[in-house]
Design a protein around this motif. Structure first.
Motif, PDB file in Angstrom:
ATOM      1  N   PRO A 252       0.888  -1.489   0.019  1.00  0.00           N
ATOM      2  CA  PRO A 252       0.122   0.205  -0.145  1.00  0.00           C
ATOM      3  C   PRO A 252       0.612   1.332  -0.349  1.00  0.00           C
ATOM      4  N   ALA A 253       1.824   1.385   0.542  1.00  0.00           N
ATOM      5  CA  ALA A 253       2.676   2.419   0.481  1.00  0.00           C
ATOM      6  C   ALA A 253       3.534   2.945  -0.766  1.00  0.00           C
ATOM      7  N   PHE A 254       3.447   1.636  -1.601  1.00  0.00           N
ATOM      8  CA  PHE A 254       4.441   1.691  -2.980  1.00  0.00           C
ATOM      9  C   PHE A 254       2.885   2.412  -3.768  1.00  0.00           C
ATOM     10  N   ALA A 255       2.110   2.286  -3.408  1.00  0.00           N
ATOM     11  CA  ALA A 255       0.689   3.231  -4.509  1.00  0.00           C
ATOM     12  C   ALA A 255       0.523   4.716  -4.339  1.00  0.00           C
ATOM     13  N   ARG A 256       0.671   4.306  -2.756  1.00  0.00           N
ATOM     14  CA  ARG A 256       0.906   6.275  -2.097  1.00  0.00           C
ATOM     15  C   ARG A 256       1.521   7.421  -2.168  1.00  0.00           C
ATOM     16  N   VAL A 257       3.199   6.569  -2.445  1.00  0.00           N
ATOM     17  CA  VAL A 257       4.285   6.877  -2.487  1.00  0.00           C
ATOM     18  C   VAL A 257       4.334   7.746  -3.851  1.00  0.00           C
ATOM     19  N   ALA A 258       4.075   6.365  -5.011  1.00  0.00           N
ATOM     20  CA  ALA A 258       3.601   6.924  -6.967  1.00  0.00           C
ATOM     21  C   ALA A 258       2.354   8.089  -6.988  1.00  0.00           C
ATOM     22  N   ASN A 259       1.482   7.651  -6.023  1.00  0.00           N
ATOM     23  CA  ASN A 259       0.553   8.616  -6.898  1.00  0.00           C
ATOM     24  C   ASN A 259       1.066  10.145  -6.005  1.00  0.00           C
ATOM     25  N   THR A 298      11.413   1.707  -7.767  1.00  0.00           N
ATOM     26  CA  THR A 298      11.918   1.118  -6.257  1.00  0.00           C
ATOM     27  C   THR A 298      12.143   1.968  -5.709  1.00  0.00           C
ATOM     28  N   ILE A 299      10.911   1.607  -4.399  1.00  0.00           N
ATOM     29  CA  ILE A 299      10.489   1.667  -2.998  1.00  0.00           C
ATOM     30  C   ILE A 299      11.549   0.913  -2.261  1.00  0.00           C
ATOM     31  N   VAL A 300      12.559   1.497  -1.066  1.00  0.00           N
ATOM     32  CA  VAL A 300      13.440   1.414   0.214  1.00  0.00           C
ATOM     33  C   VAL A 300      12.970   1.882   0.923  1.00  0.00           C
ATOM     34  N   ALA A 301      13.019   0.510   2.508  1.00  0.00           N
ATOM     35  CA  ALA A 301      12.622   1.350   3.063  1.00  0.00           C
ATOM     36  C   ALA A 301      13.258   1.079   4.722  1.00  0.00           C
ATOM     37  N   ALA A 302      13.952   1.951   5.082  1.00  0.00           N
ATOM     38  CA  ALA A 302      15.214   2.090   6.172  1.00  0.00           C
ATOM     39  C   ALA A 302      14.901   0.788   7.580  1.00  0.00           C
ATOM     40  N   GLY A 303      15.656   0.323   8.107  1.00  0.00           N
ATOM     41  CA  GLY A 303      14.827  -0.105   9.878  1.00  0.00           C
ATOM     42  C   GLY A 303      14.948  -1.460   9.181  1.00  0.00           C
ATOM     43  N   GLY A 304      15.560  -2.177   7.968  1.00  0.00           N
ATOM     44  CA  GLY A 304      15.831  -4.054   8.192  1.00  0.00           C
ATOM     45  C   GLY A 304      14.393  -4.341   8.134  1.00  0.00           C
ATOM     46  N   GLU A 305      13.227  -3.957   7.673  1.00  0.00           N
ATOM     47  CA  GLU A 305      12.430  -3.777   7.649  1.00  0.00           C
ATOM     48  C   GLU A 305      10.942  -3.330   6.860  1.00  0.00           C
ATOM     49  N   ALA A 306      10.258  -3.842   5.745  1.00  0.00           N
ATOM     50  CA  ALA A 306       9.308  -3.196   5.145  1.00  0.00           C
ATOM     51  C   ALA A 306       8.195  -2.172   5.839  1.00  0.00           C
ATOM     52  N   PRO A 307       7.720  -1.566   5.965  1.00  0.00           N
ATOM     53  CA  PRO A 307       6.833  -0.918   6.401  1.00  0.00           C
ATOM     54  C   PRO A 307       5.229  -2.294   7.129  1.00  0.00           C
ATOM     55  N   SER A 308       4.485  -1.693   7.702  1.00  0.00           N
ATOM     56  CA  SER A 308       3.451  -2.358   7.845  1.00  0.00           C
ATOM     57  C   SER A 308       1.526  -2.299   6.884  1.00  0.00           C
ATOM     58  N   GLU A 309       1.462  -3.210   6.129  1.00  0.00           N
ATOM     59  CA  GLU A 309       0.585  -2.911   5.359  1.00  0.00           C
ATOM     60  C   GLU A 309      -0.218  -2.083   6.607  1.00  0.00           C
ATOM     61  N   GLU A 310      -1.180  -2.707   6.991  1.00  0.00           N
ATOM     62  CA  GLU A 310      -1.646  -2.096   8.100  1.00  0.00           C
ATOM     63  C   GLU A 310      -1.221  -1.613   9.308  1.00  0.00           C
ATOM     64  N   PRO A 311      -0.426  -0.128   8.818  1.00  0.00           N
ATOM     65  CA  PRO A 311       0.251   0.792   9.962  1.00  0.00           C
ATOM     66  C   PRO A 311      -0.910   1.236  11.189  1.00  0.00           C
ATOM     67  N   SER A 312      -0.273   1.656  12.549  1.00  0.00           N
ATOM     68  CA  SER A 312      -1.239   2.148  13.166  1.00  0.00           C
ATOM     69  C   SER A 312      -1.077   3.226  13.006  1.00  0.00           C
ATOM     70  N   LEU A 341       6.917   8.590   5.632  1.00  0.00           N
ATOM     71  CA  LEU A 341       5.954   7.774   6.123  1.00  0.00           C
ATOM     72  C   LEU A 341       5.305   8.351   7.183  1.00  0.00           C
ATOM     73  N   GLN A 342       3.710   8.195   7.308  1.00  0.00           N
ATOM     74  CA  GLN A 342       3.514   8.571   8.673  1.00  0.00           C
ATOM     75  C   GLN A 342       2.047   8.366   8.309  1.00  0.00           C
ATOM     76  N   ALA A 343       1.569   7.331   9.519  1.00  0.00           N
ATOM     77  CA  ALA A 343       0.513   6.535   9.396  1.00  0.00           C
ATOM     78  C   ALA A 343      -0.741   6.948  10.271  1.00  0.00           C
ATOM     79  N   ARG A 344      -1.950   7.084   9.254  1.00  0.00           N
ATOM     80  CA  ARG A 344      -3.818   7.833   9.942  1.00  0.00           C
ATOM     81  C   ARG A 344      -4.313   7.088   9.086  1.00  0.00           C
ATOM     82  N   GLU A 345      -5.270   6.730  10.252  1.00  0.00           N
ATOM     83  CA  GLU A 345      -6.828   5.910  10.061  1.00  0.00           C
ATOM     84  C   GLU A 345      -6.378   4.989   9.354  1.00  0.00           C
ATOM     85  N   GLY A 346      -5.131   4.136   9.416  1.00  0.00           N
ATOM     86  CA  GLY A 346      -4.687   2.781   8.501  1.00  0.00           C
ATOM     87  C   GLY A 346      -3.529   2.699   7.985  1.00  0.00           C
TER      88      GLY A 346
END
Length: 427
Positions: A252-259, A298-312, A341-346
């Protein structure tokens, strides 16, 4: 009723002869009333003058009190402040760049034009000068002597003789007893000349660098020496990036960044840009829009793991988008965006565009130069002992005390001061 302001006798009303006055029932002013009007005007003028004098007397002490009580106003730019150094460095940079270009492009017949930059410095000038382009200051520092040392980079090409030029005259024969200069490529005594050494690579055009010292005094500048060719600045390896985990194209983050990037770079739709941004942000679209398309590779994330698909809500992620921009002519250009990126309302939203990427290691800083202070005779260390003459300590402060005479020096024992010439280091 007529009002007299005290600047003359009252005027008689029209038709004030004796009969007219009797007919209108008006009484003729007496001498006493006329004198009263004159003295009343004089008193008013006197009061005004006295009031002005009192105002002047009060204003003087009041202004003095304000001058004392109000804080002292300071100039925005201090004579010895940081802003002054910026302006001085800019002026020196521009002067050094012009001086190096003039030094390369001025032929021998016009060498007098270089006096504005180098004064009476002796110089050998070529008959056919170099040609230059793309000059820029690569480095500028102020050394311990107070001179500015400026390194200027310039694309330079060695001058060539025109095709119809006459060949250079043969050099005169060297007398047998005259010393002969050894060329730089001649091997020194003891070196092997078996031809295994690689030949020196020489260029007649390319990016060259020149260092010139500049003296700056009260806005006046002059080069303290002729430009000296120096090596190009050292190259440095890139630091390790913190982006280490790729996002899948269906994340989901991929599409948000692309848009988000499409709205900012291609469509120019401010409403769409805000729809993919966190509340409170102030992103703006490019206006006018310079690109016909953008493709997120491509989109590469920092922190060793991909962001959650359903973030808090409130969860953040650092990502870097590698994109390809397309112009109206179909040509493509690569670019990279570092985003937070910051999560809001999932869902993920763009909260910030970073000015630099996230790094996995700190940027190296220059190590401070250690300063060794040699205390003068009579100085004492912090423990009360007096180091002998020639002793060097790493402490920058010392207290003064009487220096012991040779007869008063104690015999060396364990824990006593070291002898002359030794060095102690503070823990």
């Amino acid at each position: 009723m007529k009002i007299n302001w005290g600047f003359g006798p009252p005027k008689e009303p029209k038709g004030t002869d004796g009969e007219g006055a009797a007919r209108d029932g008006a009484s003729v002013a007496s001498p006493r009333s006329e004198q009263h009007t004159w003295t009343g005007g004089s008193q008013l003028a006197t009061r005004i003058v006295v009031g002005l004098l009192w105002g002047a007397l009060i204003a003087g002490p009041l202004a003095l009190a304000l001058q004392v009580l109000l804080p002292e106003s300071r100039p925005v730019v201090r004579q010895d402040g940081y802003v002054d150094r910026i302006g001085e460095a800019a002026a020196v940079s521009e002067f050094a760049e012009r001086a190096v270009v003039a030094w390369l492009e001025t032929p021998s017949e016009e060498s007098d034009a270089l006096r504005a930059y180098f004064g009476d410095l002796g110089q050998s000038r070529p008959d056919i000068p170099w040609t230059t382009s793309g000059s820029a200051v690569a480095e500028i520092v102020k050394d311990d002597s107070g001179l500015w040392s400026v390194t200027v980079g310039v694309d330079a090409a060695e001058g060539t003789s025109p095709p119809d030029a006459e060949p250079a005259s043969e050099p005169a024969e060297t007398p047998a007893d005259a010393p002969v200069e050894t060329p730089a490529e001649t091997p020194a005594e003891g070196d092997s000349d078996d031809g295994d050494a690689e030949p020196v690579e020489r260029i007649t055009s390319g990016r060259l660098y020149f260092q010139v010292p500049v003296l700056y005094v009260d806005g006046e500048m002059i080069a303290q020496a002729l430009p000296a060719p120096v090596p190009a600045p050292d190259e440095f390896d890139q630091l390790a990036s913190a982006y280490d985990h790729g996002l899948a194209a269906d994340h989901p983050a991929f599409a948000r960044v692309a848009n988000f990037l499409n709205a900012m770079l291609v469509s120019g739709d401010q409403a769409s840009l805000e729809a993919y941004s966190s509340p409170g942000t102030s992103f703006r679209v490019l206006n006018p829009v310079p690109y016909a398309g953008v493709r997120v590779e491509t989109i590469v994330a920092a922190g060793g793991e991909a962001p959650s698909e359903e973030p808090s809500d409130g969860e953040t992620a650092e990502v870097q988008a590698n994109v390809t921009l397309s112009g109206s002519n179909g040509e493509q250009l690569g670019a990279q965006y570092s985003l937070v990126l910051q999560a809001r309302e999932g869902r993920w939203e763009v909260a910030r565009l970073r000015t630099s990427p996230a790094l996995a290691e700190p940027v190296p800083l220059p190590e401070p130069v250690p300063v060794t202070t040699t205390p003068s005779s009579g100085s004492s260390s912090a423990d009360g002992h007096t180091p002998p003459s020639g002793t060097s300590t790493s402490q920058g402060t010392s207290s003064q005390g009487p220096s012991p005479t040779p007869s008063e020096e104690p015999t060396r024992e364990a824990g006593s001061d070291p002898p002359t010439g030794t060095t102690t280091e503070s823990p």
